[in-house]
Design a protein around this motif. Structure first.
Motif, PDB file in Angstrom:
ATOM      1  N   ALA A 560      -6.604  18.530 -30.990  1.00 30.83           N
ATOM      2  CA  ALA A 560      -7.315  17.581 -30.129  1.00 30.83           C
ATOM      3  C   ALA A 560      -6.581  17.371 -28.814  1.00 30.83           C
ATOM      4  O   ALA A 560      -7.197  17.322 -27.740  1.00 30.83           O
ATOM      5  N   THR A 561      -5.247  17.247 -28.891  1.00 31.80           N
ATOM      6  CA  THR A 561      -4.467  17.061 -27.666  1.00 31.80           C
ATOM      7  C   THR A 561      -4.585  18.270 -26.759  1.00 31.80           C
ATOM      8  O   THR A 561      -4.740  18.149 -25.536  1.00 31.80           O
ATOM      9  N   THR A 562      -4.536  19.456 -27.357  1.00 30.65           N
ATOM     10  CA  THR A 562      -4.684  20.687 -26.575  1.00 30.65           C
ATOM     11  C   THR A 562      -6.078  20.760 -25.960  1.00 30.65           C
ATOM     12  O   THR A 562      -6.242  21.223 -24.821  1.00 30.65           O
ATOM     13  N   ALA A 563      -7.092  20.315 -26.696  1.00 38.80           N
ATOM     14  CA  ALA A 563      -8.452  20.308 -26.159  1.00 38.80           C
ATOM     15  C   ALA A 563      -8.543  19.417 -24.931  1.00 38.80           C
ATOM     16  O   ALA A 563      -9.151  19.787 -23.913  1.00 38.80           O
ATOM     17  N   VAL A 564      -7.944  18.224 -25.004  1.00 35.35           N
ATOM     18  CA  VAL A 564      -7.950  17.317 -23.854  1.00 35.35           C
ATOM     19  C   VAL A 564      -7.247  17.956 -22.664  1.00 35.35           C
ATOM     20  O   VAL A 564      -7.708  17.859 -21.515  1.00 35.35           O
ATOM     21  N   ALA A 579     -11.270  21.667 -29.553  1.00 33.23           N
ATOM     22  CA  ALA A 579     -11.923  20.445 -30.029  1.00 33.23           C
ATOM     23  C   ALA A 579     -12.695  20.706 -31.319  1.00 33.23           C
ATOM     24  O   ALA A 579     -12.682  19.890 -32.249  1.00 33.23           O
ATOM     25  N   ALA A 580     -13.391  21.857 -31.380  1.00 29.85           N
ATOM     26  CA  ALA A 580     -14.135  22.197 -32.594  1.00 29.85           C
ATOM     27  C   ALA A 580     -13.199  22.333 -33.786  1.00 29.85           C
ATOM     28  O   ALA A 580     -13.507  21.888 -34.898  1.00 29.85           O
ATOM     29  N   ALA A 601     -13.548  15.234 -25.502  1.00 26.86           N
ATOM     30  CA  ALA A 601     -13.226  16.557 -24.944  1.00 26.86           C
ATOM     31  C   ALA A 601     -14.341  17.549 -25.233  1.00 26.86           C
ATOM     32  O   ALA A 601     -14.734  18.339 -24.363  1.00 26.86           O
ATOM     33  N   ALA A 602     -14.864  17.520 -26.458  1.00 27.72           N
ATOM     34  CA  ALA A 602     -15.917  18.464 -26.831  1.00 27.72           C
ATOM     35  C   ALA A 602     -17.197  18.210 -26.042  1.00 27.72           C
ATOM     36  O   ALA A 602     -17.858  19.152 -25.583  1.00 27.72           O
ATOM     37  N   GLU A 614     -25.699  21.081 -27.813  1.00 24.00           N
ATOM     38  CA  GLU A 614     -24.416  20.942 -28.515  1.00 24.00           C
ATOM     39  C   GLU A 614     -23.807  19.569 -28.247  1.00 24.00           C
ATOM     40  O   GLU A 614     -23.290  18.901 -29.160  1.00 24.00           O
ATOM     41  N   ALA A 615     -23.870  19.123 -26.987  1.00 24.74           N
ATOM     42  CA  ALA A 615     -23.338  17.804 -26.653  1.00 24.74           C
ATOM     43  C   ALA A 615     -24.093  16.709 -27.403  1.00 24.74           C
ATOM     44  O   ALA A 615     -23.492  15.758 -27.925  1.00 24.74           O
ATOM     45  N   ALA A 616     -25.421  16.838 -27.475  1.00 20.68           N
ATOM     46  CA  ALA A 616     -26.216  15.845 -28.192  1.00 20.68           C
ATOM     47  C   ALA A 616     -25.849  15.816 -29.679  1.00 20.68           C
ATOM     48  O   ALA A 616     -25.786  14.744 -30.301  1.00 20.68           O
TER      49      ALA A 616
END
Length: 766
Positions: A560-564, A579-580, A601-602, A614-616
């Protein structure tokens, strides 16, 4: 079992017995003791001999002794006599209890039969023979020379039979016929025999070394491995597999062994890698010299190799054969012996866990020794720094289940919760009330105090942590907690921490080699302070500090941190991937309030890539209400508003941006890089046909607008509260926010604004 496979490398014993059969046909009777370890084929040899004798015209009488009938007088003799002409059971004297010492009855019956043709008498598992029958066999053995009777007794080589049977087996006329396990060449022949292995010669030769090492050449074990091998079709492994049939064969071999041998095998399986001759003897409660014959018997059976059970498949079979009560007793015994001999706490604790699990399965509890709980706690302290969080959690859960008079080491539950967090943060929820108690009871310089605080922060108990941190002094742990709290929930511990303060805490975490859950918050604090390069460097350092085999929770936090980091720097594809992975490693409930970090992030990455569906989908993931009072919730609102704006839902998006504005206002922070709500809010207003200056009412939240409209219409606070089903104090708070945001002082000013602005935008605001 196929006859051919059972008789591999048994030609010499069979030839010897067939020679004795020929002698019996010529009136020269004799006896043979066919001995071999369980599974080496004694019964198969007896069947082959009986078939040969029957074809040659001999009378064949057979009996099989069993342990269950060992106390039945003349049980074996009765089986033999039931096959004689006119015989219906044991000698008449034995039936009514008279003449119990007349062993000549069997001899006389067999002598009469042998007057016409040779007689073959076989007794399988002779070591279980009852004593009266053994006396009859001894009487017969001494008088065989003048009869045409061949007596073949099959049994274990190292048994301790009763005196009459021992005399039979040592009789000068009793020819020893020993059977042993197969050599490597014998295994190859077994695999190529039909209908046993039925492999071609090249395949049999290639597989023979591995199969011999796996089974020790025991035919019964070979049959088991062969059955498992066939069950693996159509693609069969080259190496042997310890499947159901093999494990059943192991249990069968032990069932045919002496009780002392079986007890030794169980002890070896339970002690596993810790076993030594001295430890084994202490476990069994016998002198070391008394263990040696049992080890020799196991080695002769093929179950033992260099003083240990041959491999894990054998150990698993032995352990599976234990009842729950027996497993609990043996593991408790192992824990006691290992503790007394100074074994390491994790080793002793492993047996305590196994014993308690078996007791639970058996429906019992049982008292534990006074040293059990401290040993389990110490073992958990060893396991956590080694990256064995699951094992540490097992130790601590067992410590809580054991009866110890209510005396448990302080902070044990916090350590348990921390260990469980590593594998499944959702499991910590049930411990939250106890963690709050530990936070109040533990000293701030105790590492468990910081652990309790971090776990409470993770699950949204910010008020509790704020109260605990307020009087915690200025130690390293207290600074760590306050820094994380100030970032997650600004306003509780002053303004958001400066980057230098964050780095000081991160430095202390790296030196501990065990970053707690709050490390992600600190890294993101650097990110949203505009210190992207510093955050990336510290992400690399904290990642390197994690032990090998890191736990799911740590992997998820790192992802998660890497995704951010990636999304913050515009690498949306990479950010989406990380994030996934973070969301796949932990369930939404397990993420707690931190779920906003990977979700934000995702969603931002999906919106930037125009993947609106995908966002929804991501925005339908459930999130806790407490998240919206944290920094993670702020970024989630910004990401959701960005998606809604891109999807053409400007009015709903504007509500999210204004919610961000209100959070920052409550925290006393200003909009800055990474927390910019103004720019997207301005875009939303333009799409609605307004400008920021033209739409003063648009800055209000939905609840504030409803209160403002009713107040502008002249309603009192009490009337507004009744109409909206809220308390008058809530109405008063909303009006305070409305006056500040709209820069007005009275209901009259609100009425003027309402006259300028129609009620439509207020009603439709999201």
């Amino acid at each position: 079992m196929g006859t051919v496979g059972d008789l591999i490398r048994r030609e010499d014993p069979l030839r010897l017995l067939e020679g004795l059969l020929t002698d019996a046909g010529q009136g020269r009777g004799s006896a043979a003791a066919l001995t071999g370890s369980p599974g080496t084929g004694k019964s198969a040899v007896l069947r082959a001999l009986s078939a040969t004798a029957a074809e040659a015209g001999a009378t064949v009488l057979g009996a099989c002794a069993t342990e269950a009938e060992r106390g039945l007088p003349y049980g074996v003799v009765g089986q033999l006599l039931s096959g004689t002409a006119g015989g219906t059971g044991p000698p008449s004297g034995a039936r009514d209890g008279r003449d119990a010492d007349r062993p000549e009855t069997l001899y006389e019956a067999l002598r009469a039969l042998a007057a016409h043709r040779p007689v073959v008498v076989t007794v399988d598992d002779v070591h279980h023979t009852d004593e009266p029958s053994a006396r009859c066999l001894l009487f017969l053995c001494g008088r065989l020379a003048a009869t045409g009777v061949l007596l073949v007794l099959a049994g274990r080589p190292s048994s301790t039979p009763s005196l009459p049977l021992a005399e039979v087996l040592r009789h000068p006329r009793c020819v020893p016929v020993p059977l042993s396990t197969l050599s490597e060449d014998g295994v190859a022949e077994f695999l190529g025999a039909r209908p046993a292995g039925a492999m071609d010669a090249a395949t049999a030769r290639r597989l023979a070394p591995d199969w011999h090492r796996f089974t020790g050449g025991n035919p019964r074990l070979l049959h088991g491995v062969l059955a498992d091998h066939r069950d693996c079709g159509p693609v069969r492994p080259a190496r042997p597999v310890a499947g159901t049939a093999f494990r059943r064969a192991v249990v069968g071999c032990l069932r045919g062994a002496e009780p002392a041998v079986t007890r030794t095998a169980k002890a070896l399986a339970v002690l596993a890698d810790q076993v030594t001759l001295t430890l084994l003897a202490r476990f069994l409660g016998v002198p070391e010299r008394a263990v040696v014959p049992s080890l020799a018997a196991l080695e002769a059976t093929g179950l033992l190799d260099v003083g240990r059970l041959r491999h894990q498949g054998v150990s698993a079979a032995v352990l599976e054969s234990l009842t729950a009560e027996e497993s609990a007793r043996l593991h408790a015994r192992a824990a006691r012996v290992l503790y007394d001999t100074g074994a390491e706490p994790p080793v002793v604790a492993g047996h305590l866990v196994a014993a308690q699990a078996a007791r639970t399965a058996d429906g019992g509890t049982g008292d534990a020794p006074s040293w059990a709980v401290p040993v389990l706690a110490e073992a958990a302290r060893h396991a956590m720094p080694a990256g064995q969080a699951r094992r540490a959690a097992e130790f601590l859960r067992t410590a809580h289940r054991l009866h110890d008079g209510g005396q448990r080491p302080d902070g044990m539950l916090t350590t348990l919760a921390r260990a469980e967090w590593e594998s499944d943060p959702a499991s910590v929820i049930r411990h939250l009330p106890a963690l709050e108690r530990d936070l109040a009871a533990l000293r701030p310089d105790d590492g468990r105090w910081a652990e309790a605080a971090a776990l409470l922060l993770w699950h949204g108990r910010h008020d509790t942590v704020a109260r605990g941190a307020a009087g915690a002094g200025d130690g390293t742990r207290a600074r760590e907690v306050r820094t994380a709290l100030a970032h997650l929930c600004p306003g509780r511990q002053g303004p958001a921490p400066a980057p230098d303060a964050v780095e000081r805490v991160l430095e202390s975490l790296v030196h501990t080699l065990a970053p707690p859950p709050s490390v992600a918050a600190l890294l993101v604090a650097l990110l949203y302070a505009g210190e992207t390069d510093r955050a990336a460097r510290w992400r690399e350092l904290t990642g390197a500090a994690e032990p090998a085999g890191t736990t799911p929770a740590r992997q998820a936090v790192a992802a998660a941190t890497t995704a951010v980091l990636h999304v913050r720097t515009g690498s949306y594809d990479a950010g989406a991937g990380h994030a996934a992975r973070a969301l796949a490693l932990l369930s939404p409930a397990a993420w707690g309030v931190a779920v906003g970090m990977p979700l934000a992030a995702a969603v931002r990455a999906a919106t930037a890539r125009q993947a609106h569906d995908e966002a929804a989908r991501l925005l339908r993931v459930p999130v806790p209400d407490a998240m919206f009072r944290t920094r993670a919730g702020l970024h989630y609102l910004l990401a959701r508003g960005g998606h809604l704006l891109a999807a053409g839902r400007a009015r709903t998006a504007l509500a999210d941006f204004h919610a961000c504005r209100d959070l920052l206002a409550d925290w006393g922070e200003r909009s800055r890089d990474g927390l910019d709500w103004r720019t997207p809010a301005d875009r939303a207003l333009r799409r609605l046909g307004d400008t920021p200056d033209d739409d003063p009412v648009a800055v209000l939240t939905r609840a504030e607008r409803r209160v403002a409209l009713l107040a502008a219409a002249g309603c009192t606070n009490r009337a507004i509260a009744a109409q909206l089903y809220v308390t008058p104090s809530t109405v008063e708070q909303h009006l305070t926010h409305v006056y500040r945001k709209l820069r007005v002082r009275s209901r009259g000013d609100l009425a003027k604004l309402a006259a300028v602005r129609a009620a439509g935008p207020a009603d439709g605001a999201g």
